[in-house]
Design an enzyme around this catalytic site. Structure first.
Site, PDB file in Angstrom:
ATOM      1  N   GLU A   1       1.483   5.744  -0.978  1.00 55.76           N
ATOM      2  CA  GLU A   1       1.573   7.238  -0.063  1.00 55.76           C
ATOM      3  C   GLU A   1       0.124   7.935  -0.772  1.00 55.76           C
ATOM      4  OE1 GLU A   1       4.628   8.402  -2.221  1.00 55.76           O
ATOM      5  OE2 GLU A   1       4.197   9.330  -3.783  1.00 55.76           O
TER       6      GLU A   1
ATOM      7  N   GLY B   1       4.352  -0.368  -2.743  1.00 54.21           N
ATOM      8  CA  GLY B   1       4.519   0.228  -4.051  1.00 54.21           C
ATOM      9  C   GLY B   1       4.294   1.495  -3.603  1.00 54.21           C
ATOM     10  N   ARG B   2       3.565   2.884  -4.609  1.00 48.73           N
ATOM     11  CA  ARG B   2       3.443   4.207  -4.700  1.00 48.73           C
ATOM     12  C   ARG B   2       1.970   4.389  -4.392  1.00 48.73           C
ATOM     13  NH1 ARG B   2       4.372   6.915  -8.976  1.00 48.73           N
ATOM     14  NH2 ARG B   2       4.457   5.487 -11.064  1.00 48.73           N
TER      15      ARG B   2
ATOM     16  N   TYR C   1      10.136  -1.631   3.613  1.00 46.02           N
ATOM     17  CA  TYR C   1      11.351  -1.078   3.010  1.00 46.02           C
ATOM     18  C   TYR C   1      12.100   0.294   3.852  1.00 46.02           C
ATOM     19  CZ  TYR C   1      13.717  -0.050  -1.342  1.00 46.02           C
ATOM     20  OH  TYR C   1      14.588   0.782  -2.567  1.00 46.02           O
TER      21      TYR C   1
ATOM     22  N   CYS D   1       6.173  -3.999   2.000  1.00 45.66           N
ATOM     23  CA  CYS D   1       7.040  -2.878   1.658  1.00 45.66           C
ATOM     24  C   CYS D   1       6.557  -1.593   1.874  1.00 45.66           C
ATOM     25  CB  CYS D   1       7.506  -3.309  -0.239  1.00 45.66           C
ATOM     26  SG  CYS D   1       8.202  -1.935  -0.678  1.00 45.66           S
ATOM     27  N   HIS D   2       6.188  -0.609   1.156  1.00 50.38           N
ATOM     28  CA  HIS D   2       5.907   1.041   1.092  1.00 50.38           C
ATOM     29  C   HIS D   2       4.217   0.402   1.768  1.00 50.38           C
ATOM     30  CE1 HIS D   2       9.010   1.414  -1.433  1.00 50.38           C
ATOM     31  NE2 HIS D   2       8.508   3.279  -0.171  1.00 50.38           N
TER      32      HIS D   2
END
Length: 193
Positions: free
Chosen positions: A93, A89-90, A139, A119-120
């Site tokens: 980051e 997800g975000r 991802y 993923c992320h």
């Protein structure tokens, strides 16, 4: 150290399925999963986001659930856990900007403890410097992060997982069966039906 304690690093707008499904599945298997987020305590929540694959150039994003944290971030001691879960997800980051989060990832890796990132989540692994000379799935948009960190990006089907040493990585939530199964095997759990 309990052989049944796991740490899950969450944050606002972590991917919903990649946070809730591992938490629920690992809890169902008898693990005590401490879900934590910097600057938050047990009982606080993080907002999640649902990422879906609907034929666009990248995933779409929709509001997810409020995921309740189960432990205080400030009380985390890496030696208390047998493994680490890093949802995508975000959240990764900006979580990678937190020095304590980076220390946690590095400590798990240095101890050779199983780390499951999806993923992320690879953004945290890259920022922690644990991918140099290693293979890692993620991802596809995170492939450059893996390569810039000295790793080899493994471009595998979205429903598959990649294992190298203590790392279990996958492209996204469709890989949950393969990803969680591989992680549980690294933890040494025996599942019989």
């Amino acid at each position: 150290m309990s052989d049944k304690k796991l740490l899950l690093l969450a944050g606002d707008f972590a991917e919903d399925y990649e946070t809730m499904v591992p938490f629920q599945a690992l809890t169902m298997l008898g693990y005590e999963v401490h879900a934590v987020c910097p600057d938050k305590k047990s009982g606080d929540s993080v907002k999640t986001a649902i990422h879906d694959f609907e034929g666009d150039q990248t995933y779409t994003e929709k509001p997810g659930h409020n995921f309740v944290l189960t432990y205080d971030f400030d009380d985390v001691r890496e030696e208390d856990y047998v493994g680490l879960v890093v949802p995508g997800g975000r959240a990764p980051e900006y979580l990678r900007l937190n020095a304590r989060v980076i220390e946690i990832v590095q400590a798990f890796n240095a101890a050779g403890k199983p780390i499951a990132a999806v993923c992320h989540g690879a953004q945290l692994l890259a920022a922690a410097g644990v991918l140099d000379g290693r293979e890692c799935s993620a991802y596809p948009a995170c492939g450059p992060d893996v390569r810039m960190a000295g790793g080899t990006y493994m471009d595998i089907p979205v429903d598959q997982a990649h294992v190298e040493g203590n790392l279990v990585t996958a492209p996204a939530w469709p890989a949950h069966p393969a990803w969680l199964s591989a992680f549980v095997k690294l933890l040494g759990a025996q599942i019989s039906l």
